[in-house]
Design an enzyme around this catalytic site. Structure first.
Site, mmCIF file in Angstrom:
data_model
loop_
_atom_site.group_PDB
_atom_site.id
_atom_site.type_symbol
_atom_site.label_atom_id
_atom_site.label_comp_id
_atom_site.label_asym_id
_atom_site.label_seq_id
_atom_site.Cartn_x
_atom_site.Cartn_y
_atom_site.Cartn_z
ATOM 1 N N ARG A 82 -8.917 -7.137 10.374
ATOM 2 C CA ARG A 82 -7.671 -6.436 10.715
ATOM 3 C C ARG A 82 -7.841 -5.626 12.001
ATOM 4 O O ARG A 82 -6.922 -5.532 12.812
ATOM 5 C CB ARG A 82 -7.237 -5.556 9.545
ATOM 6 C CG ARG A 82 -5.825 -5.016 9.705
ATOM 7 C CD ARG A 82 -5.320 -4.393 8.423
ATOM 8 N NE ARG A 82 -6.098 -3.227 8.043
ATOM 9 C CZ ARG A 82 -5.981 -2.591 6.879
ATOM 10 N NH1 ARG A 82 -5.116 -3.029 5.966
ATOM 11 N NH2 ARG A 82 -6.709 -1.526 6.610
ATOM 12 N N LYS A 184 -2.924 -1.435 12.582
ATOM 13 C CA LYS A 184 -3.275 -0.057 12.240
ATOM 14 C C LYS A 184 -3.485 0.733 13.531
ATOM 15 O O LYS A 184 -4.613 1.004 13.957
ATOM 16 C CB LYS A 184 -4.531 -0.061 11.356
ATOM 17 C CG LYS A 184 -4.515 1.063 10.345
ATOM 18 C CD LYS A 184 -5.445 0.778 9.196
ATOM 19 C CE LYS A 184 -5.766 2.012 8.391
ATOM 20 N NZ LYS A 184 -4.626 2.742 7.872
ATOM 21 N N GLU A 220 7.267 0.120 3.358
ATOM 22 C CA GLU A 220 6.079 0.770 2.796
ATOM 23 C C GLU A 220 6.212 2.274 2.974
ATOM 24 O O GLU A 220 7.272 2.764 3.355
ATOM 25 C CB GLU A 220 4.812 0.225 3.445
ATOM 26 C CG GLU A 220 4.735 0.422 4.942
ATOM 27 C CD GLU A 220 3.421 -0.077 5.544
ATOM 28 O OE1 GLU A 220 2.398 -0.052 4.844
ATOM 29 O OE2 GLU A 220 3.426 -0.474 6.714
#
Ligand code: PLP
Ligand code: COI
Length: 341
Positions: A82, A184, A220
């Protein structure tokens, strides 16, 4: 190795400086061989890309002491993968995932004395991150970067541990349809700060963000994905291109199907169906699974049947199985758990 004298059971989710951190610099198109240092300070140009244009990405993972006294970490390969994707999206050099895993294991090992004991309720949070470190004043990617990993012992992310949370549907958006919600990047968190401060002021624990385009679908929270359980016991998680692909959520789907024999589905979840679910939880490295008892939609209360006093039964089974795998009391799936040696 003697453990540090810390009141593990009463730790919150905060920063405690540990002894070592890993550093690797990127210069002239290449990463240098990284090293551990005791210096927790970062010295960079006043005009560094990270300071001016927020060119920074990070990861979050944990180290656990197992029931038989080993130190392990969970799916570090997926965090490394990621981080590669986050770097590519922000025009940063990729820190190769195999090197990422080595750096993480090395940093955990060096801070072994801070890994909370089995059964203490605490874990060692590991924070790999990378930022543009040289001066950039025109809007463009930096040429030099620093990759670092630090650790800090933590307790539960939400005060009260596993007490169900009350969340609100936010009028603020977290991510645009073709933006950066799926990586992220620090910028995603900067823009959520006003929304979370405001939510806390209004007495809510967290925000439920909706899809920015139609405001009809669940995305989210600021730091975790959602997981729902239908009244007939099926696990449902929202599917969207603008949410972070949570490793915890992906692991819980595997746990639901392969360990608990439950049906699990990733699909769009509409606000209009929130009242139909039996259980709701927030899942992530920091949140583990934190149960949600109530969702407030502009004054309209949606009370989950699982209530405000404890986790719902399916959420509890998922929680117990995932943490059992992480703490070594339940056999991990292939490649799930990596030992720090
Ligand atoms: N969503 C956001 C916005 C997060 O910050 C996190 C935390 O990392 C998650 C979801 C959960 O992801 P993971 O399970 O990989 O920690
Ligand atoms: C994590 O769960 O690791 C995160 O990065 C979430 C953050 C809000 C602490």
């Amino acid at each position: 190795m003697e453990k540090k004298n810390i009141d593990w059971a009463n730790l919150g989710f905060g920063y405690i400086k540990t002894d070592y951190r890993f550093v690797s610099n990127y210069k002239n198109g290449a990463w240098e061989e990284g090293y551990l240092t005791e210096d927790a300070n970062v010295v960079i140009s006043e005009c560094a890309g990270v300071l001016q244009y927020a060119q920074t990405i990070f990861e979050g993972m944990k180290a656990y002491t197992t029931a038989d006294g080993r130190i392990v970490t969970f799916r570090p390969d997926l965090n490394g993968e990621r981080m590669e994707q986050s770097a590519a999206r922000l025009e940063m050099p990729v820190y190769p995932k195999d090197e990422f895993v080595k750096a993480v294991l090395k940093t955990i090992k060096a801070n072994e004395a801070y890994v909370p004991p089995y059964g203490s309720g605490a874990t060692l949070y590991v924070r790999p991150y990378m930022f543009g470190s040289n001066a950039v004043i025109g809007v463009k990617p930096a040429d030099e970067y620093q990759f670092r990993v630090f650790t800090t012992p933590v307790g539960p992310y939400f005060k009260g541990g596993v007490k169900p949370l009350t969340i609100r549907i936010s009028d603020f958006d977290r991510a645009a349809p073709n933006g950066t919600g799926h990586i992220k990047a620090g910028l995603n968190y900067a823009m959520s700060l006003h929304a979370i401060v405001d939510a806390h002021k209004q007495g809510y624990d967290e925000n439920m963000y909706l899809d920015a385009a139609t405001r009809t679908k669940v995305e989210e929270t600021g730091g975790a994905n959602f997981l729902f359980v239908t009244r007939d016991g099926k696990v449902v998680t929202p599917k969207s291109n603008s949410i972070l692909p949570s490793i915890t959520r992906r692991s819980l789907i595997q746990v639901a199907k392969e360990y608990l024999g439950l049906e699990a589905e990733e699909r769009e979840v509409f606000v209009s169906e929130l009242g139909d679910f039996a259980e709701c939880g927030l899942c992530g490295t920091a949140a583990v699974i934190s149960p949600v008892g109530k969702i407030v939609d502009h004054g309209k209360e949606i009370c989950l049947p699982s209530g405000m006093s404890e986790m719902g039964p399916v959420t509890k089974k998922l929680y117990d199985t995932l943490t059992g795998i992480q703490m070594g009391t339940i056999k991990a799936p292939e490649g799930g758990v990596v030992e720090v040696e």
